[in-house]
Design a protein around this motif. Structure first.
Motif, short mmCIF file in Angstrom:
data_model
loop_
_atom_site.label_atom_id
_atom_site.label_comp_id
_atom_site.label_asym_id
_atom_site.label_seq_id
_atom_site.Cartn_x
_atom_site.Cartn_y
_atom_site.Cartn_z
N ASN A 533 0.83 -1.22 0.00
CA ASN A 533 0.00 0.00 0.00
C ASN A 533 0.86 1.26 0.00
N THR A 534 1.96 1.25 0.76
CA THR A 534 2.80 2.45 0.86
C THR A 534 3.33 2.89 -0.50
N PRO A 535 4.01 2.02 -1.25
CA PRO A 535 4.46 2.47 -2.58
C PRO A 535 3.27 2.72 -3.52
N PRO A 597 9.97 14.61 -13.56
CA PRO A 597 10.96 13.52 -13.47
C PRO A 597 11.03 12.89 -12.08
N THR A 598 10.92 13.80 -11.06
CA THR A 598 10.94 13.27 -9.69
C THR A 598 9.73 12.39 -9.45
N ALA A 599 8.57 12.86 -9.91
CA ALA A 599 7.35 12.07 -9.74
C ALA A 599 7.45 10.74 -10.48
N LEU A 600 8.03 10.77 -11.66
CA LEU A 600 8.17 9.52 -12.43
C LEU A 600 9.15 8.56 -11.74
N GLU A 601 10.24 9.11 -11.22
CA GLU A 601 11.23 8.26 -10.54
C GLU A 601 10.65 7.62 -9.30
N GLU A 602 9.90 8.43 -8.54
CA GLU A 602 9.28 7.88 -7.34
C GLU A 602 8.25 6.82 -7.70
N SER A 603 7.52 7.05 -8.76
CA SER A 603 6.52 6.07 -9.19
C SER A 603 7.20 4.79 -9.64
N GLN A 604 8.32 4.91 -10.35
CA GLN A 604 9.04 3.72 -10.81
C GLN A 604 9.57 2.91 -9.64
N LYS A 605 10.10 3.62 -8.61
CA LYS A 605 10.59 2.91 -7.42
C LYS A 605 9.44 2.22 -6.70
N GLY A 606 8.31 2.89 -6.64
CA GLY A 606 7.15 2.26 -5.99
C GLY A 606 6.71 1.02 -6.73
N VAL A 607 6.69 1.12 -8.08
CA VAL A 607 6.30 -0.07 -8.86
C VAL A 607 7.31 -1.19 -8.67
N SER A 609 9.17 -1.70 -6.06
CA SER A 609 8.98 -2.25 -4.72
C SER A 609 7.81 -3.21 -4.69
N ILE A 610 6.74 -2.83 -5.36
CA ILE A 610 5.57 -3.72 -5.42
C ILE A 610 5.93 -5.01 -6.15
N ALA A 611 6.64 -4.86 -7.28
CA ALA A 611 7.04 -6.04 -8.05
C ALA A 611 7.92 -6.96 -7.23
N ARG A 612 8.83 -6.37 -6.43
CA ARG A 612 9.73 -7.19 -5.59
C ARG A 612 8.93 -7.95 -4.55
N ILE A 613 7.99 -7.29 -3.92
CA ILE A 613 7.18 -7.95 -2.89
C ILE A 613 6.35 -9.05 -3.51
N VAL A 614 5.76 -8.78 -4.69
CA VAL A 614 4.92 -9.78 -5.36
C VAL A 614 5.76 -10.98 -5.76
N LYS A 615 6.96 -10.71 -6.31
CA LYS A 615 7.85 -11.82 -6.70
C LYS A 615 8.27 -12.65 -5.49
N ALA A 616 8.59 -11.95 -4.38
CA ALA A 616 8.97 -12.68 -3.16
C ALA A 616 7.83 -13.56 -2.68
N MET A 617 6.61 -13.00 -2.73
CA MET A 617 5.45 -13.79 -2.32
C MET A 617 5.24 -14.98 -3.25
N LYS A 618 5.44 -14.76 -4.53
CA LYS A 618 5.25 -15.84 -5.50
C LYS A 618 6.27 -16.96 -5.27
N ASP A 619 7.56 -16.54 -5.11
CA ASP A 619 8.60 -17.55 -4.88
C ASP A 619 8.38 -18.26 -3.56
N PHE A 620 7.93 -17.53 -2.56
CA PHE A 620 7.75 -18.12 -1.24
C PHE A 620 6.60 -19.11 -1.21
#
Length: 783
Positions: A533-535, A597-607, A609-620
């Motif tokens: 939710n945070t990102p 650019p700052t807004a885009l960079e922050e959005s990319q990091k948030g995405v 982060s979400i992708a990392r969490i989803v992948k971790a959940m999938k692998d787990f």
């Protein structure tokens, strides 16, 4: 003058001579008469053998005409001396005539008609002494042979006169050579005790005329020696002339007799110690002797009461025919025989063993019957048979697969469960090599287990999970336990394979593991949702901003486009107003150009982060493969840390110290992730319990390293620790220290099972209450 005339004249002359008649009548002697010219004028029949011709063929001839020169030389030796009248007769000589292989004693005489006349010829007498010479040679050889025998005979032979003087001996006496003792009195040489015995024996032998004998011992070189002395009187015309003493060393015989006597005593003691009744039976089936008697034997037979009586008097009548048959067969074939019989009404059982004793005399063969009480043995056998039957029934009722294999790898047991599970009948595999029994599984793995079992003496060797194809052709799993069969010398005599179908259990464990994962994910769901939710929020905020910025940029663009297309504006004031408005928009547009650019960079990091969490959940949460795969432990740990972030981020910090040289490790990824999650979450909860009311945060330190071809994962926390009273129970199923509803007690139990049973590793725990806990996981690099 011809020979016949000479012969007739000689005969006429000899008729007048007494000498001629006495010589011609000598039996078996060869007589040859020659005249002065050495011509033969008379040859008797015995002499014809020398010439191998008749007398009438020889008359008038000289010896050289009828005999070889060497024989003539022997026969004419001394003729000249007689004819010359130098001697009247020749010396007696022995000559050998090779042509007839005979030897003769030769003697020649001169003959005259009257005493005053001259010598008329020679009378040659030849006596055949061939047999005499042969007898003399044989006698001499016999004497030499006899002397050689006497010298080498082991007995000492001494000839004595009646007073004890030594006449002859074949050996030395007490170290003195025979020539040194000739004429000596033997009583002065031997010991006083020996003298006493010898004098007495000699007196009795001389008086009776029969040999006497005695035995005597002596000490020689600190050893006892025994000798037999035989006294033989030598008589001539009924009178004893001398004494023959024959002394023989009988030490070995005495030693053998002593050994035999000792063996006999030992054998007698052994027989008396036996719990048996031993009968000696003759060919008439009568008892000759009873060597020993069992106290409980019926009628208590003894030698006095049984000698000469039939053996059948001491056995039940109903067994008489059986005993007769066995005794006859043993006497006939010489083979030992055994049979059992009971005493009706007593409950007693006996075993009779019959053996033949071959006679060495004229008394006939014997039979020895050993009768042993086997009542207890029969009872024990009945118990053993019942126990065996019960064991067989018990084994048959076992629901597990049971396969027995002997030391030659041949199958000797195949129970009904094995038939049912593998679809292979017992009759088709009994006695066959285990390798060719037809079970469809990974034989390389099974043979490895079996070889390990053979090489070691452990009670059992266990394989937790073996895949095989059941009788329906479906893949199934069994757990195998192999017990080595060892003899009393701890030598391998085969093995027993016990197996249980664990297919359902494997499926249930998989489902339980997945459920535990889902349970863990469910417990972490709120935290994971918060982490996502945070990102998501700042991505949403940035998207709203970008949408507003884009709208304003779009308005600005449209106004510029309108201005560029409007060529009719002549009012200077209107143009200034429009220009000022556009300049204001450009200022805001410049701000947007800096912020987008700052807004885009922050959005990319948030995405990301979400992708990392989803992948971790999938692998787990993925169930994983059935077989082990090589994985990166560091990636697996990072995924677990990510998934569990919301469980620990408020209470502690995680420090990672990874050994970058750590290679990939063969694992079951899904199940190993669950282990890491259980340990990290437990550490976070322990830290929360310790620091819940404090502002201090805890610490979880995760390190990896290599020790002895093993990957080591170390998870250390500074939480509340585990009490000593419960640390030994933490891996027990359903054991938990958490509040009701907070834990199921399955996490660490499953973790232990996964690490130890499935990965063949180990898991260790070290904890101090109030200080923290360290979990160490060891994973082998080889499967």
């Amino acid at each position: 003058m011809n020979a016949q005339i000479v012969y007739d004249e000689c005969i006429n002359e000899f008729d007048q001579m007494d000498l001629f008649h006495s010589v011609i009548n000598v039996e078996d002697d060869s007589i040859i008469i020659k005249d002065r010219n050495k011509r033969l004028i008379l040859v008797n029949e015995a002499a014809e053998n020398i010439f191998k011709k008749k007398a009438d063929q020889l008359l008038g001839k000289i010896l050289g005409d009828v005999l070889p020169a060497d024989i003539v030389e022997q026969l004419e030796l001394g003729d000249d001396d007689i004819l010359k009248n130098t001697v009247y007769s020749s010396k007696a000589e022995i000559i050998n005539i090779k042509t007839i292989e005979r030897s003769y004693w030769s003697k020649k005489y001169a003959y005259k008609k009257n005493e005053s006349d001259s010598i008329c010829g020679i009378i040659h007498i030849l006596k055949d002494i061939t047999n005499w010479l042969f007898a003399e040679s044989t006698l001499n050889h016999s004497k030499e042979h006899q002397s050689l025998i006497l010298k080498n005979i082991p007995s000492k032979i001494v000839e004595l006169d009646l007073h004890g003087h030594i006449i002859n001996t074949n050996q030395s006496i007490l170290g003195k050579l025979p020539e040194e003792v000739f004429g000596s009195n033997i009583y002065n040489i031997i010991s006083p005790v020996h003298t006493l015995y010898l004098r007495k024996a000699v007196e009795q032998a001389v008086h009776s005329g029969y040999p006497e004998q005695f035995e005597i011992s002596s000490i020689q070189n600190k050893n006892i020696r025994w000798h037999s002395n035989k006294i033989v009187p030598i008589q001539e015309n009924g009178t004893c002339k001398s004494i023959l003493l024959i002394e023989t060393d009988i030490t070995r015989q005495k030693q053998a007799e002593a050994k035999d006597k000792r063996r006999e005593e030992i054998l007698k003691a052994y027989v008396n110690a036996l719990p048996d009744t031993v009968f000696v039976i003759n060919q008439k089936h009568n008892i000759e002797e009873i060597l020993s008697t069992c106290p409980d034997y019926p009628a208590n037979p003894t030698n006095k009461s049984c000698e000469g009586r039939s053996i059948y008097n001491f056995l039940p009548k109903e067994h008489k025919e059986k005993l007769q048959k066995n005794i006859r067969q043993t006497l006939k074939t010489g083979q030992s025989r055994t049979f059992e019989y009971d005493i009706q009404g007593s409950g007693l059982w006996y075993e009779a063993r019959i053996s033949k004793v071959t006679a060495r005399d004229n008394f006939g063969d014997l039979v020895v019957m050993v009768s042993r009480d086997i009542t207890d043995m029969k009872r024990n056998q009945e118990i053993l048979d019942a126990s065996y039957k019960e064991s067989e029934q018990l084994l048959a009722s076992i629901s597990s697969i049971m396969i027995g294999v002997d030391e030659h790898d041949k199958i000797n047991r195949w129970n009904s469960t094995a038939e049912k599970m593998f679809g292979i009948a017992a009759d088709s595999v009994m006695g066959k090599p285990f390798l060719y029994c037809g079970i469809k599984w990974d034989w390389s793995e099974i043979l490895t287990i079996i070889n390990n079992c053979k090489e070691k003496t452990e009670v059992s060797h266990i394989s937790e999970k073996v895949q095989y194809e059941n009788r329906k052709g479906e893949d199934s799993y069994i757990g195998i336990t192999i017990y080595p069969v060892l003899d009393k010398n701890n030598e391998h005599r085969g093995y027993l394979l016990l197996a249980t179908d664990i297919t359902k259990r494997i499926h249930m464990e998989t489902q339980l593991m997945q459920a535990q994962k889902l349970e863990s994910i469910g417990e972490l769901a709120a935290g994971i949702a918060h982490e996502i939710n945070t990102p998501t929020q700042y991505v949403s905020y940035n998207i709203d901003y970008l949408n507003d910025a884009f709208t304003e940029i779009n308005h600005c663009f449209n106004e510029f486009m309108a201005l560029s297309e409007n060529k009719t504006i002549n009012d200077r004031n209107n143009l200034q107003i429009l220009t000022d408005k556009l300049c204001g928009r450009l200022v805001r547009l410049k701000t947007h150009m800096d912020d987008i650019p700052t807004a885009l960079e922050e959005s990319q990091k948030g995405v990301e982060s979400i992708a990392r969490i989803v992948k971790a959940m999938k692998d787990f949460s993925h169930p994983g493969d059935k077989d082990k795969v090589f994985i990166d432990l560091h990636e697996a740990l990072d995924n677990t840390i990510t998934v569990s972030r919301n469980e620990w981020k408020y209470y502690c910090e995680i420090i990672k110290e990874y050994d970058e040289s750590l290679p990939f490790v063969p694992c079951l990824p899904g199940e190993l992730n669950q282990v890491f999650l259980n340990i990290i979450v437990n550490a976070a909860h322990a830290i929360k319990m310790k620091y819940d009311e404090e502002t201090t945060t805890g610490l979880i330190k995760i390190t990896t390293s290599i020790e002895d071809d093993t990957a080591v994962i170390r998870n250390q926390d500074n939480g509340c620790g585990i009490p000593k009273s419960t640390i030994t129970k933490i891996f027990d199923p359903f054991f938990t220290t958490k509040e009701v509803g907070k834990g199921t007690g399955q996490g660490l139990a499953i973790s232990h099972h996964v690490i130890v049973e499935k990965h063949k590793g180990k898991i260790e725990v070290d904890s101090k209450s109030g200080e923290g806990t360290i979990f160490k996981i060891f994973l082998p690099f080889e499967e």
